[in-house]
Design a protein around this motif. Sequence first.
Motif, PDB file in Angstrom:
ATOM      1  N   GLN A  60       0.764  -1.171  -0.112  1.00 61.85           N
ATOM      2  CA  GLN A  60      -0.011   0.060   0.013  1.00 61.85           C
ATOM      3  C   GLN A  60       0.858   1.169  -0.024  1.00 61.85           C
ATOM      4  OE1 GLN A  60      -3.313  -0.219  -0.212  1.00 61.85           O
ATOM      5  NE2 GLN A  60      -3.526  -2.306  -0.126  1.00 61.85           N
ATOM      6  N   ASN A  61       2.153   1.203   0.043  1.00 62.37           N
ATOM      7  CA  ASN A  61       2.976   2.398   0.051  1.00 62.37           C
ATOM      8  C   ASN A  61       2.748   3.292  -1.172  1.00 62.37           C
ATOM      9  OD1 ASN A  61       5.223   3.963   0.648  1.00 62.37           O
ATOM     10  ND2 ASN A  61       6.390   2.520   1.320  1.00 62.37           N
ATOM     11  N   GLN A  62       3.021   4.588  -0.819  1.00 60.51           N
ATOM     12  CA  GLN A  62       2.924   5.636  -2.070  1.00 60.51           C
ATOM     13  C   GLN A  62       4.283   5.739  -2.671  1.00 60.51           C
ATOM     14  OE1 GLN A  62      -0.342   4.976  -2.507  1.00 60.51           O
ATOM     15  NE2 GLN A  62      -0.309   7.075  -3.058  1.00 60.51           N
ATOM     16  N   VAL A  63       5.188   4.941  -2.295  1.00 61.27           N
ATOM     17  CA  VAL A  63       6.330   5.337  -2.840  1.00 61.27           C
ATOM     18  C   VAL A  63       6.274   4.735  -4.542  1.00 61.27           C
ATOM     19  CG1 VAL A  63       8.769   4.466  -3.003  1.00 61.27           C
ATOM     20  CG2 VAL A  63       7.763   4.778  -0.713  1.00 61.27           C
ATOM     21  N   PHE A  64       5.771   3.708  -4.709  1.00 62.62           N
ATOM     22  CA  PHE A  64       5.763   3.289  -6.267  1.00 62.62           C
ATOM     23  C   PHE A  64       4.957   4.633  -6.956  1.00 62.62           C
ATOM     24  CE2 PHE A  64       6.167  -0.778  -4.235  1.00 62.62           C
ATOM     25  CZ  PHE A  64       7.601  -0.952  -4.477  1.00 62.62           C
ATOM     26  N   ALA A  65       3.912   5.040  -6.386  1.00 59.94           N
ATOM     27  CA  ALA A  65       3.068   5.868  -7.250  1.00 59.94           C
ATOM     28  C   ALA A  65       3.713   7.390  -7.175  1.00 59.94           C
ATOM     29  CB  ALA A  65       1.857   6.249  -6.307  1.00 59.94           C
ATOM     30  N   THR A  66       4.448   7.737  -6.198  1.00 64.52           N
ATOM     31  CA  THR A  66       5.486   8.775  -6.250  1.00 64.52           C
ATOM     32  C   THR A  66       6.487   8.822  -7.300  1.00 64.52           C
ATOM     33  OG1 THR A  66       4.762   9.252  -3.886  1.00 64.52           O
ATOM     34  CG2 THR A  66       6.931  10.369  -4.826  1.00 64.52           C
ATOM     35  N   ALA A 108       4.585 -11.648  -1.479  1.00 65.00           N
ATOM     36  CA  ALA A 108       3.271 -11.735  -0.945  1.00 65.00           C
ATOM     37  C   ALA A 108       2.581 -12.869  -1.547  1.00 65.00           C
ATOM     38  CB  ALA A 108       2.261 -10.363  -1.575  1.00 65.00           C
ATOM     39  N   GLY A 109       2.921 -13.318  -2.472  1.00 66.29           N
ATOM     40  CA  GLY A 109       2.173 -14.677  -3.340  1.00 66.29           C
ATOM     41  C   GLY A 109       2.894 -15.859  -2.292  1.00 66.29           C
ATOM     42  N   GLY A 110       4.125 -15.899  -1.976  1.00 67.05           N
ATOM     43  CA  GLY A 110       4.700 -16.857  -1.186  1.00 67.05           C
ATOM     44  C   GLY A 110       4.252 -17.078   0.168  1.00 67.05           C
ATOM     45  N   HIS A 111       3.763 -15.651   0.860  1.00 67.08           N
ATOM     46  CA  HIS A 111       3.222 -15.497   2.155  1.00 67.08           C
ATOM     47  C   HIS A 111       1.798 -16.113   2.234  1.00 67.08           C
ATOM     48  CE1 HIS A 111       0.994 -13.526   5.212  1.00 67.08           C
ATOM     49  NE2 HIS A 111       1.995 -13.918   5.922  1.00 67.08           N
ATOM     50  N   ASN A 120      -4.896 -22.715   6.596  1.00 68.38           N
ATOM     51  CA  ASN A 120      -5.988 -22.856   5.690  1.00 68.38           C
ATOM     52  C   ASN A 120      -6.848 -21.544   5.334  1.00 68.38           C
ATOM     53  OD1 ASN A 120      -7.394 -24.548   3.847  1.00 68.38           O
ATOM     54  ND2 ASN A 120      -8.987 -25.078   5.507  1.00 68.38           N
ATOM     55  N   THR A 121      -6.030 -20.245   5.258  1.00 67.63           N
ATOM     56  CA  THR A 121      -6.490 -19.002   4.976  1.00 67.63           C
ATOM     57  C   THR A 121      -6.833 -19.127   3.381  1.00 67.63           C
ATOM     58  OG1 THR A 121      -5.078 -18.349   6.968  1.00 67.63           O
ATOM     59  CG2 THR A 121      -5.813 -16.651   5.128  1.00 67.63           C
ATOM     60  N   ALA A 122      -8.031 -18.295   3.105  1.00 65.83           N
ATOM     61  CA  ALA A 122      -8.371 -18.107   1.835  1.00 65.83           C
ATOM     62  C   ALA A 122      -7.326 -17.211   1.190  1.00 65.83           C
ATOM     63  CB  ALA A 122      -9.615 -17.673   1.751  1.00 65.83           C
ATOM     64  N   LEU A 123      -6.899 -17.483  -0.161  1.00 68.44           N
ATOM     65  CA  LEU A 123      -5.890 -16.640  -0.765  1.00 68.44           C
ATOM     66  C   LEU A 123      -6.775 -15.453  -1.467  1.00 68.44           C
ATOM     67  CD1 LEU A 123      -4.431 -19.245  -3.160  1.00 68.44           C
ATOM     68  CD2 LEU A 123      -3.360 -18.326  -1.103  1.00 68.44           C
ATOM     69  N   SER A 124      -6.570 -14.101  -0.977  1.00 65.84           N
ATOM     70  CA  SER A 124      -7.072 -13.051  -1.199  1.00 65.84           C
ATOM     71  C   SER A 124      -5.903 -11.986  -1.796  1.00 65.84           C
ATOM     72  CB  SER A 124      -7.712 -12.295   0.078  1.00 65.84           C
ATOM     73  OG  SER A 124      -8.125 -11.028  -0.177  1.00 65.84           O
ATOM     74  N   PRO A 125      -5.804 -11.985  -2.807  1.00 61.59           N
ATOM     75  CA  PRO A 125      -4.733 -10.934  -3.721  1.00 61.59           C
ATOM     76  C   PRO A 125      -5.313  -9.426  -3.688  1.00 61.59           C
ATOM     77  CG  PRO A 125      -5.555 -12.260  -5.337  1.00 61.59           C
ATOM     78  CD  PRO A 125      -6.101 -12.761  -4.005  1.00 61.59           C
ATOM     79  N   SER A 126      -6.359  -9.426  -3.127  1.00 64.91           N
ATOM     80  CA  SER A 126      -7.108  -8.020  -3.276  1.00 64.91           C
ATOM     81  C   SER A 126      -6.297  -6.728  -2.356  1.00 64.91           C
ATOM     82  CB  SER A 126      -8.263  -7.872  -2.702  1.00 64.91           C
ATOM     83  OG  SER A 126      -8.415  -8.040  -1.250  1.00 64.91           O
ATOM     84  N   GLY A 127      -5.282  -7.084  -1.641  1.00 67.03           N
ATOM     85  CA  GLY A 127      -4.379  -6.250  -0.888  1.00 67.03           C
ATOM     86  C   GLY A 127      -3.436  -5.877  -1.688  1.00 67.03           C
ATOM     87  N   LEU A 128      -2.949  -6.386  -2.769  1.00 68.33           N
ATOM     88  CA  LEU A 128      -1.888  -6.443  -3.692  1.00 68.33           C
ATOM     89  C   LEU A 128      -2.158  -5.324  -5.051  1.00 68.33           C
ATOM     90  CD1 LEU A 128      -0.193  -9.724  -3.806  1.00 68.33           C
ATOM     91  CD2 LEU A 128       0.569  -7.715  -2.521  1.00 68.33           C
ATOM     92  N   THR A 129      -3.744  -4.773  -5.158  1.00 67.97           N
ATOM     93  CA  THR A 129      -3.897  -3.995  -6.509  1.00 67.97           C
ATOM     94  C   THR A 129      -3.018  -3.124  -6.510  1.00 67.97           C
ATOM     95  OG1 THR A 129      -6.376  -5.016  -5.812  1.00 67.97           O
ATOM     96  CG2 THR A 129      -5.955  -2.958  -7.339  1.00 67.97           C
TER      97      THR A 129
END
Length: 175
Positions: A60-66, A108-111, A120-129
């Motif tokens: 979520q870091n804004q470094v990449f956007a900046t 993040a994918g490996g995690h 058994n946590t559901a895979l949710s890549p939404s935080g990586l948008t």
Amino acid sequence: MSQDTMDLLKVLAAVLVVFAGSTLVMLYVIYLLAEYGANLPMVGAVPLTAPPELIPLLAQNQVFATLAAVHVTATGIALLLMSNTIDMALLITAKAVTVVITSLIGFAGGHMIFLQLTENTALSPSGLTPAVVALAGYFLLSTALSVQALRGLGNLRFAVAIAAILLGPLLLVWL
């Protein structure tokens, strides 16, 4: 697709797989050390919760956007100038940031795979948008929207340069 683009895609695929696999192995080693070696010196101090806490911070870091906004502005300036050194510096920067973002997504994918296998946590890549959007933007900046590619527009590059210089600050506000 050019050979440079194909090479970049191969590097990105390799980085994604290597970082996902390495993260999975690292987290299992931390898990095993915490589970079976907690009495050993310094092993008990390995924080099992540290890597998961880093994912939202990094993704979520804004470094990449900046950096993307500054890169677009720099591309506009470079189009007004004639400098192979600046052109190459921007291309190398765009490719390097693309690889760094890909490694973050691999981490993040490996995690997520680790959490799926252990809890058994559901895979949710939404935080990586935001990271995926940044990856797409930097991929474009390192291929189709690179300074070398835009120089092929002839004199139209001056209009593109002005647009890029104006678009950079807008991207900073939008992203």
